[in-house]
Motif scaffolding. Structure first.
Motif, PDB file in Angstrom:
ATOM      1  N   ASP A   1      -9.167  -4.052   1.599  1.00  0.00           N
ATOM      2  CA  ASP A   1     -10.094  -3.748   2.686  1.00  0.00           C
ATOM      3  C   ASP A   1      -9.763  -2.423   3.364  1.00  0.00           C
ATOM      4  O   ASP A   1     -10.656  -1.661   3.731  1.00  0.00           O
ATOM      5  CB  ASP A   1     -10.104  -4.886   3.706  1.00  0.00           C
ATOM      6  N   LEU A   2      -8.473  -2.143   3.526  1.00  0.00           N
ATOM      7  CA  LEU A   2      -8.048  -0.886   4.147  1.00  0.00           C
ATOM      8  C   LEU A   2      -8.501   0.313   3.325  1.00  0.00           C
ATOM      9  O   LEU A   2      -9.088   1.260   3.856  1.00  0.00           O
ATOM     10  CB  LEU A   2      -6.523  -0.866   4.313  1.00  0.00           C
ATOM     11  N   ILE A   3      -8.251   0.280   2.034  1.00  0.00           N
ATOM     12  CA  ILE A   3      -8.513   1.433   1.182  1.00  0.00           C
ATOM     13  C   ILE A   3     -10.018   1.725   1.100  1.00  0.00           C
ATOM     14  O   ILE A   3     -10.421   2.881   0.939  1.00  0.00           O
ATOM     15  CB  ILE A   3      -7.853   1.252  -0.199  1.00  0.00           C
ATOM     16  N   LYS A   4     -10.848   0.715   1.263  1.00  0.00           N
ATOM     17  CA  LYS A   4     -12.301   0.924   1.270  1.00  0.00           C
ATOM     18  C   LYS A   4     -12.733   1.722   2.499  1.00  0.00           C
ATOM     19  O   LYS A   4     -13.813   2.319   2.502  1.00  0.00           O
ATOM     20  CB  LYS A   4     -13.040  -0.414   1.269  1.00  0.00           C
ATOM     21  N   LYS A   5     -11.910   1.739   3.528  1.00  0.00           N
ATOM     22  CA  LYS A   5     -12.241   2.434   4.770  1.00  0.00           C
ATOM     23  C   LYS A   5     -11.547   3.798   4.884  1.00  0.00           C
ATOM     24  O   LYS A   5     -11.714   4.500   5.876  1.00  0.00           O
ATOM     25  CB  LYS A   5     -11.862   1.551   5.965  1.00  0.00           C
ATOM     26  N   ILE A   6     -10.778   4.160   3.871  1.00  0.00           N
ATOM     27  CA  ILE A   6     -10.079   5.451   3.867  1.00  0.00           C
ATOM     28  C   ILE A   6     -11.036   6.508   3.330  1.00  0.00           C
ATOM     29  O   ILE A   6     -11.675   6.331   2.303  1.00  0.00           O
ATOM     30  CB  ILE A   6      -8.785   5.368   3.024  1.00  0.00           C
ATOM     31  N   GLU A   7     -11.096   7.650   4.036  1.00  0.00           N
ATOM     32  CA  GLU A   7     -12.107   8.671   3.755  1.00  0.00           C
ATOM     33  C   GLU A   7     -11.559   9.913   3.060  1.00  0.00           C
ATOM     34  O   GLU A   7     -12.255  10.912   2.955  1.00  0.00           O
ATOM     35  CB  GLU A   7     -12.793   9.063   5.071  1.00  0.00           C
ATOM     36  N   PHE A   8     -10.328   9.891   2.585  1.00  0.00           N
ATOM     37  CA  PHE A   8      -9.753  11.039   1.894  1.00  0.00           C
ATOM     38  C   PHE A   8      -9.265  10.605   0.510  1.00  0.00           C
ATOM     39  O   PHE A   8      -9.081   9.424   0.247  1.00  0.00           O
ATOM     40  CB  PHE A   8      -8.605  11.662   2.710  1.00  0.00           C
ATOM     41  N   GLN A   9      -9.065  11.588  -0.362  1.00  0.00           N
ATOM     42  CA  GLN A   9      -8.561  11.312  -1.706  1.00  0.00           C
ATOM     43  C   GLN A   9      -7.155  10.728  -1.597  1.00  0.00           C
ATOM     44  O   GLN A   9      -6.323  11.207  -0.811  1.00  0.00           O
ATOM     45  CB  GLN A   9      -8.522  12.590  -2.551  1.00  0.00           C
ATOM     46  N   ASN A  10      -6.897   9.703  -2.392  1.00  0.00           N
ATOM     47  CA  ASN A  10      -5.596   9.042  -2.342  1.00  0.00           C
ATOM     48  C   ASN A  10      -5.302   8.382  -3.675  1.00  0.00           C
ATOM     49  O   ASN A  10      -6.173   8.303  -4.536  1.00  0.00           O
ATOM     50  CB  ASN A  10      -5.582   8.001  -1.216  1.00  0.00           C
ATOM     51  N   GLU A  11      -4.076   7.925  -3.819  1.00  0.00           N
ATOM     52  CA  GLU A  11      -3.685   7.138  -4.979  1.00  0.00           C
ATOM     53  C   GLU A  11      -3.101   5.828  -4.486  1.00  0.00           C
ATOM     54  O   GLU A  11      -2.654   5.727  -3.333  1.00  0.00           O
ATOM     55  CB  GLU A  11      -2.651   7.887  -5.822  1.00  0.00           C
ATOM     56  N   LEU A  12      -3.093   4.836  -5.368  1.00  0.00           N
ATOM     57  CA  LEU A  12      -2.573   3.512  -5.044  1.00  0.00           C
ATOM     58  C   LEU A  12      -1.490   3.107  -6.029  1.00  0.00           C
ATOM     59  O   LEU A  12      -1.565   3.432  -7.201  1.00  0.00           O
ATOM     60  CB  LEU A  12      -3.680   2.449  -5.141  1.00  0.00           C
ATOM     61  N   SER A  13      -0.528   2.375  -5.521  1.00  0.00           N
ATOM     62  CA  SER A  13       0.486   1.754  -6.364  1.00  0.00           C
ATOM     63  C   SER A  13       0.936   0.486  -5.655  1.00  0.00           C
ATOM     64  O   SER A  13       0.597   0.265  -4.485  1.00  0.00           O
ATOM     65  CB  SER A  13       1.665   2.706  -6.588  1.00  0.00           C
ATOM     66  N   PHE A  14       1.700  -0.332  -6.350  1.00  0.00           N
ATOM     67  CA  PHE A  14       2.185  -1.582  -5.772  1.00  0.00           C
ATOM     68  C   PHE A  14       3.642  -1.805  -6.129  1.00  0.00           C
ATOM     69  O   PHE A  14       4.114  -1.357  -7.165  1.00  0.00           O
ATOM     70  CB  PHE A  14       1.362  -2.771  -6.286  1.00  0.00           C
ATOM     71  N   VAL A  15       4.339  -2.494  -5.233  1.00  0.00           N
ATOM     72  CA  VAL A  15       5.690  -2.992  -5.503  1.00  0.00           C
ATOM     73  C   VAL A  15       5.703  -4.460  -5.107  1.00  0.00           C
ATOM     74  O   VAL A  15       4.829  -4.920  -4.367  1.00  0.00           O
ATOM     75  CB  VAL A  15       6.790  -2.227  -4.728  1.00  0.00           C
ATOM     76  N   LYS A  16       6.692  -5.168  -5.596  1.00  0.00           N
ATOM     77  CA  LYS A  16       6.817  -6.573  -5.220  1.00  0.00           C
ATOM     78  C   LYS A  16       8.227  -6.813  -4.731  1.00  0.00           C
ATOM     79  O   LYS A  16       9.197  -6.477  -5.401  1.00  0.00           O
ATOM     80  CB  LYS A  16       6.493  -7.477  -6.406  1.00  0.00           C
ATOM     81  N   LEU A  17       8.317  -7.365  -3.517  1.00  0.00           N
ATOM     82  CA  LEU A  17       9.589  -7.727  -2.902  1.00  0.00           C
ATOM     83  C   LEU A  17       9.543  -9.211  -2.580  1.00  0.00           C
ATOM     84  O   LEU A  17       8.468  -9.787  -2.435  1.00  0.00           O
ATOM     85  CB  LEU A  17       9.807  -6.949  -1.602  1.00  0.00           C
ATOM     86  N   ALA A  18      10.703  -9.807  -2.404  1.00  0.00           N
ATOM     87  CA  ALA A  18      10.747 -11.215  -1.995  1.00  0.00           C
ATOM     88  C   ALA A  18      11.853 -11.403  -0.976  1.00  0.00           C
ATOM     89  O   ALA A  18      12.968 -10.938  -1.170  1.00  0.00           O
ATOM     90  CB  ALA A  18      10.999 -12.113  -3.199  1.00  0.00           C
ATOM     91  N   SER A  19      11.513 -12.083   0.126  1.00  0.00           N
ATOM     92  CA  SER A  19      12.532 -12.390   1.135  1.00  0.00           C
ATOM     93  C   SER A  19      12.237 -13.701   1.848  1.00  0.00           C
ATOM     94  O   SER A  19      12.911 -14.038   2.800  1.00  0.00           O
ATOM     95  CB  SER A  19      12.640 -11.252   2.160  1.00  0.00           C
ATOM     96  N   TYR A  20      11.220 -14.436   1.403  1.00  0.00           N
ATOM     97  CA  TYR A  20      10.834 -15.687   2.062  1.00  0.00           C
ATOM     98  C   TYR A  20      10.979 -16.869   1.126  1.00  0.00           C
ATOM     99  O   TYR A  20      10.749 -16.759  -0.069  1.00  0.00           O
ATOM    100  CB  TYR A  20       9.366 -15.637   2.520  1.00  0.00           C
ATOM    101  N   GLU A  21      11.367 -17.995   1.700  1.00  0.00           N
ATOM    102  CA  GLU A  21      11.311 -19.281   1.023  1.00  0.00           C
ATOM    103  C   GLU A  21      10.705 -20.243   2.020  1.00  0.00           C
ATOM    104  O   GLU A  21      11.240 -20.424   3.103  1.00  0.00           O
ATOM    105  CB  GLU A  21      12.704 -19.753   0.603  1.00  0.00           C
ATOM    106  N   GLY A  22       9.570 -20.827   1.684  1.00  0.00           N
ATOM    107  CA  GLY A  22       8.893 -21.716   2.622  1.00  0.00           C
ATOM    108  C   GLY A  22       8.390 -20.939   3.818  1.00  0.00           C
ATOM    109  O   GLY A  22       7.660 -19.968   3.685  1.00  0.00           O
ATOM    110  N   THR A  23       8.829 -21.341   5.017  1.00  0.00           N
ATOM    111  CA  THR A  23       8.356 -20.693   6.245  1.00  0.00           C
ATOM    112  C   THR A  23       9.403 -19.777   6.869  1.00  0.00           C
ATOM    113  O   THR A  23       9.215 -19.275   7.959  1.00  0.00           O
ATOM    114  CB  THR A  23       7.947 -21.751   7.294  1.00  0.00           C
ATOM    115  N   ALA A  24      10.531 -19.551   6.191  1.00  0.00           N
ATOM    116  CA  ALA A  24      11.616 -18.770   6.793  1.00  0.00           C
ATOM    117  C   ALA A  24      12.076 -17.633   5.886  1.00  0.00           C
ATOM    118  O   ALA A  24      12.070 -17.751   4.668  1.00  0.00           O
ATOM    119  CB  ALA A  24      12.801 -19.684   7.101  1.00  0.00           C
ATOM    120  N   SER A  25      12.494 -16.541   6.517  1.00  0.00           N
ATOM    121  CA  SER A  25      13.064 -15.420   5.788  1.00  0.00           C
ATOM    122  C   SER A  25      14.453 -15.801   5.305  1.00  0.00           C
ATOM    123  O   SER A  25      15.223 -16.431   6.022  1.00  0.00           O
ATOM    124  CB  SER A  25      13.151 -14.193   6.698  1.00  0.00           C
ATOM    125  N   THR A  26      14.772 -15.406   4.081  1.00  0.00           N
ATOM    126  CA  THR A  26      16.100 -15.688   3.539  1.00  0.00           C
ATOM    127  C   THR A  26      17.125 -14.679   4.043  1.00  0.00           C
ATOM    128  O   THR A  26      18.319 -14.903   3.916  1.00  0.00           O
ATOM    129  CB  THR A  26      16.082 -15.626   1.996  1.00  0.00           C
TER     130      THR A  26
END
Length: 180
Positions: free
Chosen positions: A57-82
């Motif tokens: 939704d954010l990127i659809k509202k961005i009005e300049f040329q840009n690139e996208l990438s993704f990373v994946k992190l993990a720090s949660y188990e259930g409802t709490a941060s590890t």
């Protein structure tokens, strides 16, 4: 829109409707548009899995040329941060000399974002900024600036709009808060 839902063993009630989320995304996108309009092809780095709806939704509202990438992190188990951050999928795009905007679903203790910024700084970007849908000032324990905060919330545990409880609830368009 259901007022209450059950995910696994917990009940949740609606906290923020989709319309309010969209207003907050539009407002934060306007700030980013103003700050980066003159920068050469900034790179948005979404943190999976939670940021996928916000990033879309954010990127659809961005009005300049840009690139996208993704990373994946993990720090949660259930409802709490590890308290421990694990890098699961890394960034494959060169970032040296580039303006990088990290897109997070939620920043609470700051452990994950602090870890990620430290990793990115080793690649010498021109700048790094953080854009988060939700910021929990009462939980934040780090010193790094969280420049773009769409919404601030308390220490509630929430689901929906990409955020999950043990992988359930991500597809909800509204934000729900745990009640029990």
């Amino acid at each position: 829109m259901e007022e209450t839902i059950t995910l696994h063993d917990k009940k949740f009630r609606i906290m923020i409707p989709a319309e309010k989320i969209d207003e907050a995304v539009s407002a934060v996108a306007a700030r980013i548009n103003a700050d980066y309009a003159d920068k050469q092809t900034p790179l948005f780095v979404g943190v999976l899995n939670g940021s996928f709806m916000f990033m879309s939704d954010l990127i659809k509202k961005i009005e300049f040329q840009n690139e996208l990438s993704f990373v994946k992190l993990a720090s949660y188990e259930g409802t709490a941060s590890t308290g421990e951050v694990k890098s699961l999928i890394g960034l494959n795009t060169p970032i040296e000399g580039r303006h990088v905007i990290i897109v997070e679903d939620i920043v609470d203790t700051g452990e994950s974002i602090d870890h990620m910024i430290g990793e990115l700084e080793r690649h010498h970007p021109a700048s790094i900024a953080v854009c988060t849908l939700f910021f929990k000032p009462g939980s934040y324990r780090k010193q790094r600036q969280i420049k773009y905060r769409a919404m601030e919330i308390g220490n509630e545990f929430i689901v929906g709009y990409g955020l999950d409880y043990d992988q359930l609830g991500r597809s909800l368009k509204d934000i729900y808060v745990v009640t029990e």
